[in-house]
Design a protein around this motif. Structure first.
Motif, PDB file in Angstrom:
ATOM      1  N   ASN A 122       7.354 -10.752   2.774  1.00 13.96           N
ATOM      2  CA  ASN A 122       7.652 -10.103   4.234  1.00 13.96           C
ATOM      3  C   ASN A 122       6.889  -8.889   4.317  1.00 13.96           C
ATOM      4  O   ASN A 122       7.593  -7.820   4.953  1.00 13.96           O
ATOM      5  N   VAL A 123       6.268  -8.673   3.006  1.00 19.14           N
ATOM      6  CA  VAL A 123       5.434  -7.233   4.035  1.00 19.14           C
ATOM      7  C   VAL A 123       4.407  -6.526   4.732  1.00 19.14           C
ATOM      8  O   VAL A 123       4.706  -7.895   5.745  1.00 19.14           O
ATOM      9  N   ASN A 124       4.629  -5.476   5.003  1.00 16.69           N
ATOM     10  CA  ASN A 124       4.342  -5.260   6.263  1.00 16.69           C
ATOM     11  C   ASN A 124       2.042  -4.608   5.817  1.00 16.69           C
ATOM     12  O   ASN A 124       1.737  -3.723   7.212  1.00 16.69           O
ATOM     13  N   THR A 125       1.813  -5.406   4.940  1.00 13.46           N
ATOM     14  CA  THR A 125       0.601  -6.163   6.005  1.00 13.46           C
ATOM     15  C   THR A 125       0.374  -7.326   6.488  1.00 13.46           C
ATOM     16  O   THR A 125       0.456  -7.839   6.903  1.00 13.46           O
ATOM     17  N   ASN A 184       0.648  -0.824  -0.238  1.00 12.59           N
ATOM     18  CA  ASN A 184      -0.084   0.055  -0.043  1.00 12.59           C
ATOM     19  C   ASN A 184       0.588   1.331  -0.085  1.00 12.59           C
ATOM     20  O   ASN A 184       0.926   1.935   0.503  1.00 12.59           O
ATOM     21  N   LEU A 185       2.023   1.389  -1.112  1.00  9.71           N
ATOM     22  CA  LEU A 185       3.022   2.191  -0.771  1.00  9.71           C
ATOM     23  C   LEU A 185       2.494   2.874  -2.271  1.00  9.71           C
ATOM     24  O   LEU A 185       2.967   2.984  -3.358  1.00  9.71           O
ATOM     25  N   ARG A 186       1.441   4.013  -2.805  1.00  8.80           N
ATOM     26  CA  ARG A 186       0.981   4.443  -3.259  1.00  8.80           C
ATOM     27  C   ARG A 186       1.712   6.044  -3.386  1.00  8.80           C
ATOM     28  O   ARG A 186       1.194   7.262  -1.958  1.00  8.80           O
ATOM     29  N   ALA A 193       4.283   1.887  -8.354  1.00  9.90           N
ATOM     30  CA  ALA A 193       5.583   1.426  -8.617  1.00  9.90           C
ATOM     31  C   ALA A 193       6.676   1.999  -8.197  1.00  9.90           C
ATOM     32  O   ALA A 193       7.895   2.268  -7.651  1.00  9.90           O
ATOM     33  N   ASN A 194       6.169   3.375  -8.093  1.00 10.11           N
ATOM     34  CA  ASN A 194       7.514   4.316  -7.099  1.00 10.11           C
ATOM     35  C   ASN A 194       7.400   4.175  -6.311  1.00 10.11           C
ATOM     36  O   ASN A 194       8.368   4.679  -5.909  1.00 10.11           O
ATOM     37  N   GLY A 195       6.284   3.607  -5.291  1.00  9.65           N
ATOM     38  CA  GLY A 195       6.334   3.455  -4.209  1.00  9.65           C
ATOM     39  C   GLY A 195       7.171   2.484  -3.912  1.00  9.65           C
ATOM     40  O   GLY A 195       7.912   1.931  -2.872  1.00  9.65           O
ATOM     41  N   GLY A 196       6.880   1.242  -4.864  1.00 10.95           N
ATOM     42  CA  GLY A 196       7.654  -0.087  -4.676  1.00 10.95           C
ATOM     43  C   GLY A 196       9.280   0.410  -4.357  1.00 10.95           C
ATOM     44  O   GLY A 196       9.691  -0.123  -4.421  1.00 10.95           O
TER      45      GLY A 196
END
Length: 162
Positions: free
Chosen positions: A159-162, A59-61, A130-133
């Protein structure tokens, strides 16, 4: 605009990436015979897709900087030609239609100008995740937490933070 015209108009679009992301792209994308201390993801468009998926999962937009601080990327339709990859990505993207800002049922009655706005929103959606990633990858690199492995993307994704 027919559904095929909609798809064709979408596939000719060239998403952008922030110029500040070029160092992480050069480190992680295989640009030919260049060697790297990290296992490389493959062509740049593959890294871009991985970054998009990481951004979406985390969720990194993150909006892009102004156009003069970005670079146009390869047209969507040229990402892995003659494969279902782009169609698969579009299916993932269109499951988020509410976030993108359109209603599937209303698309049938939209005028071309409105459909072009939807296409623009889809491209912005891709670019921002994509920019967030890419920022996430860059942060991990800066912190020394980007582990070199042939399964780097799989490890990062699980290993994401969700």
């Amino acid at each position: 605009m027919t559904s095929q015209e909609f798809k064709s108009n979408l596939l000719i679009k060239r998403p952008r990436y922030a110029n500040s992301r070029i160092p992480i792209i050069e480190i992680l994308a295989n640009k030919g015979s260049r060697t790297s201390e990290y296992s490389q993801f493959g062509p740049i468009y593959e890294l871009y897709i991985y970054a998009f998926m990481l951004g979406l999962k985390n969720n990194l937009r993150l909006p892009l900087p102004p156009r003069d601080l970005t670079t146009d990327f390869l047209e969507l339709g040229k990402w892995k030609r003659d494969s279902a990859l782009v169609d698969f990505l579009m299916m993932i993207i269109f499951t988020r239609s509410e976030e993108i800002g359109f209603d599937w049922n209303e698309m049938e009655d939209m005028q071309d100008a409105d459909l072009n706005i939807v296409i623009s929103k889809v491209i912005t959606f891709i670019e921002e995740y994509a920019n967030g990633g890419l920022e996430h990858l860059h942060d991990l690199l800066d912190k020394g937490q980007l582990e070199n492995s042939h399964y780097m993307f799989i490890d990062l994704y699980k290993n994401v933070n969700t």
